[in-house]
Design an enzyme around this catalytic site. Structure first.
Site, mmCIF file in Angstrom:
data_model
loop_
_atom_site.group_PDB
_atom_site.id
_atom_site.type_symbol
_atom_site.label_atom_id
_atom_site.label_comp_id
_atom_site.label_asym_id
_atom_site.label_seq_id
_atom_site.Cartn_x
_atom_site.Cartn_y
_atom_site.Cartn_z
ATOM 1 N N GLY A 57 0.848 -1.357 0.002
ATOM 2 C CA GLY A 57 0.078 -0.082 0.119
ATOM 3 C C GLY A 57 0.896 1.283 -0.074
ATOM 4 N N GLN A 62 2.799 10.014 1.979
ATOM 5 C CA GLN A 62 4.125 9.387 1.890
ATOM 6 C C GLN A 62 4.921 9.673 0.838
ATOM 7 O OE1 GLN A 62 2.375 5.205 2.433
ATOM 8 N NE2 GLN A 62 4.341 5.038 3.501
ATOM 9 N N CYS A 102 5.973 -0.166 7.732
ATOM 10 C CA CYS A 102 5.801 0.667 6.921
ATOM 11 C C CYS A 102 6.885 1.346 6.013
ATOM 12 C CB CYS A 102 5.432 1.890 7.541
ATOM 13 S SG CYS A 102 4.871 3.574 6.863
ATOM 14 N N LEU A 103 6.612 1.693 4.753
ATOM 15 C CA LEU A 103 7.750 2.051 3.882
ATOM 16 C C LEU A 103 8.326 3.290 4.352
ATOM 17 C CD1 LEU A 103 6.088 1.537 0.392
ATOM 18 C CD2 LEU A 103 7.907 0.121 1.590
ATOM 19 N N HIS A 144 -4.120 1.400 7.708
ATOM 20 C CA HIS A 144 -2.893 1.988 7.816
ATOM 21 C C HIS A 144 -2.908 3.231 7.020
ATOM 22 C CE1 HIS A 144 1.755 1.018 7.922
ATOM 23 N NE2 HIS A 144 1.361 2.025 6.864
ATOM 24 N N GLU A 145 -3.317 2.893 5.425
ATOM 25 C CA GLU A 145 -3.176 4.223 4.595
ATOM 26 C C GLU A 145 -3.921 5.233 5.053
ATOM 27 O OE1 GLU A 145 -0.637 3.734 3.062
ATOM 28 O OE2 GLU A 145 -0.697 1.350 2.949
ATOM 29 N N HIS A 148 -2.283 7.468 7.597
ATOM 30 C CA HIS A 148 -1.384 8.173 6.902
ATOM 31 C C HIS A 148 -1.917 9.493 6.431
ATOM 32 C CE1 HIS A 148 2.613 5.918 6.617
ATOM 33 N NE2 HIS A 148 2.038 4.954 6.060
HETATM 34 O O1 GNR Z 1 3.975 -2.711 2.557
HETATM 35 C C1 GNR Z 1 3.528 -2.553 3.768
HETATM 36 N N1 GNR Z 1 3.104 -3.598 4.325
HETATM 37 C C2 GNR Z 1 2.116 -3.664 5.545
HETATM 38 C C3 GNR Z 1 2.004 -4.790 6.091
HETATM 39 C C4 GNR Z 1 1.192 -4.883 7.146
HETATM 40 C C5 GNR Z 1 0.261 -3.806 7.426
HETATM 41 C C6 GNR Z 1 0.730 -2.583 6.710
HETATM 42 C C7 GNR Z 1 1.477 -2.665 5.600
HETATM 43 S S1 GNR Z 1 1.496 -1.301 4.733
HETATM 44 C C8 GNR Z 1 3.136 -1.218 4.024
HETATM 45 C C9 GNR Z 1 3.073 -0.239 2.858
HETATM 46 C C10 GNR Z 1 3.100 1.165 3.533
HETATM 47 O O2 GNR Z 1 3.797 1.787 4.295
HETATM 48 N N2 GNR Z 1 1.965 1.819 3.325
HETATM 49 O O3 GNR Z 1 1.905 3.054 3.829
HETATM 50 NI NI NI Z 2 2.782 2.894 5.658
#
Ligand code: GNR
Ligand code: NI
Length: 181
Positions: A57, A62, A102-103, A144-145, A148
């Site tokens: 995601g 980001q 998270c990236l 999660h997104e 952000h």
């Molecule tokens: O790549 C991602 N893997 C992930 C694994 C478990 C829960 C959420 C994520 S999102 C993350 C990519 C990211 O940072 N998206 O904002």
């Molecule tokens: Ni993230």
């Protein structure tokens, strides 16, 4: 003409991903007003950036674009791409705990509790209103997104001590990387 001079493939661009504790990750994104070609180009660039990372995601926040837009694909073969514009969770059900990464917080994985099932309302790439049910990893990823887009990171669910430890290590890594240039 997709591959020729100035074809679509060349125009696609990988974007730079902001990393914690960059204060720009704390901005609250504003609703998208019009779904136009410029937004569709951004969506394409976000998919390329996400797949290249690789991640499941990516939120516009980001990549320093403070609009309510996210992309996700939890498949293993890039076969389930979703772009959600102005996403709103309208129902939540159940609880699930996932080891999240998270990236924008590279190298760290911690357990986070989220709703197990969600119903989300958004505009698709054509600007049409859609409602979708999501469960499992896709539901976790969308939550999660959307965090952000509201300036929230998964480390905010950890203890202050853990968050500071992660912040210090990432800052040290970045200093070392800068010196190595
Ligand atoms: O790549 C991602 N893997 C992930 C694994 C478990 C829960 C959420 C994520 S999102 C993350 C990519 C990211 O940072 N998206 O904002
Ligand atoms: Ni993230």
């Amino acid at each position: 003409m997709v591959n020729g001079p100035k074809g679509l493939l060349e125009i696609m661009a990988k974007l730079k991903i902001l990393e914690f504790p960059d204060p720009r990750l704390r901005k609250k994104a504003a609703p998208v007003e019009v779904v136009d070609d410029a937004l569709r180009v951004l969506i394409g660039d976000m998919f390329e950036t996400m797949y290249d990372a690789p991640g499941i995601g990516l939120a516009a926040t980001q990549v320093d674009v403070h609009k309510r837009l996210l992309v996700a694909d939890v498949s293993s073969d890039k076969s389930e791409p979703f772009a959600l514009i102005n996403p709103q969770i309208i129902e939540k059900d159940g609880v699930t705990v996932t080891d999240e990464g998270c990236l924008s917080v590279p190298g760290y994985y911690e357990s986070v509790e989220r709703a197990e099932h969600i119903r989300v309302r958004f505009l698709d790439r054509k600007g049409e209103a859609v409602e979708m049910d999501a469960a499992g990893l896709l539901a976790v990823c969308i939550q999660h997104e959307i965090d952000h887009l509201d300036g929230r990171l998964f480390v905010d669910y950890l203890s202050e001590a853990k968050r500071q430890r992660i912040r210090k290590k990432l800052e040290k890594e970045r200093r070392n990387a800068a010196v190595a240039l």
